[in-house]
Design a protein around this motif. Sequence first.
Motif: not given
Length: 271
Positions: A134-146, A90-97, A194-202
């Motif tokens: 001012r909307t944003i999606t955090a996309w959180v893979p629960l494993q690595a995504v090759p 949530a802190g990342l979302a607020a900072a990016l927005l 990679e495992l642990g990598e997350v993306s955010f998009h508007l």
Amino acid sequence: MTIDIDRPYPLSERQLAEFRRDGFIKLKDVFNADELRHYGEEITRLTIALNTQTLPLEQRSTYDRAFLQVMNLWEESARVREFVFGQRLAGLAAALLQVDGVRLYHDQSLYKEPGGGITPTHADQYYWPVATDRTITAWVPLQAVPQEMGPLVFFAGSQAVEFGRDLGISDESERAITAHMEAQGFRVIDEPFELGEVSFHLGWTFHRAGPNRSDQARSVMTVIYMDADMILKAPSNAMQQADWARWCPDVAVGTVIDTPWNPLLFGGSYA
Ligand SMILES: O=C(O)CCC(=O)C(=O)O
């Protein structure tokens, strides 16, 4: 086991500028393996238990071949609630927005089965009756995504494009928007996570995903945040009308979306 869902993740000025320019960002090591296992097991369990899909892949629409989708898992499980209310994301979302605080719009898990199809190109905000960008999606893979599992693919800088904003996820959106993006020469970022990598998009950044050609499920949790002061706008399509009833019932057009289903998750008077 090391689990701290509230630990801040500092962003550099360069990363903030990159997000402003591109409308998305991919961040490494947002979660560690223990955290992904702890929350991921529960999210995947609930997704399989609660999804209502009964048809085999080959009998489904393009949309339904893309993923099994279950929304607002935070209401189903204390563990998932802890994840969705976590301060790091949530802190990342607020900072990016670049807003003082964010609320939850809703969460959803997106489980691309082995053999699952493409996610057609679209922008999420087509679905949302909200007054600003001012909307944003955090996309959180629960494993690595090759690559062969269908990582999320972004059209960098497409958040200002008006073409395609009236198209929902469909064969038509995939054909027309992808062709437009290619014709305009938008940079396509189609890379593994990679495992642990997350993306955010508007909400207005165009994106898609490839099919899952692997024999493992691509299990992903998403959290959609909006500016804490977000105002409800009059819906401009049937999907937005339905979202109003589902995610922010009883909110009047022109007022702040402040309901028990849209809790403040960061900033403001969040305690
Ligand atoms: O996970 C996918 O394949 C698509 C995700 C997506 O479109 C989104 O989270 O906005």
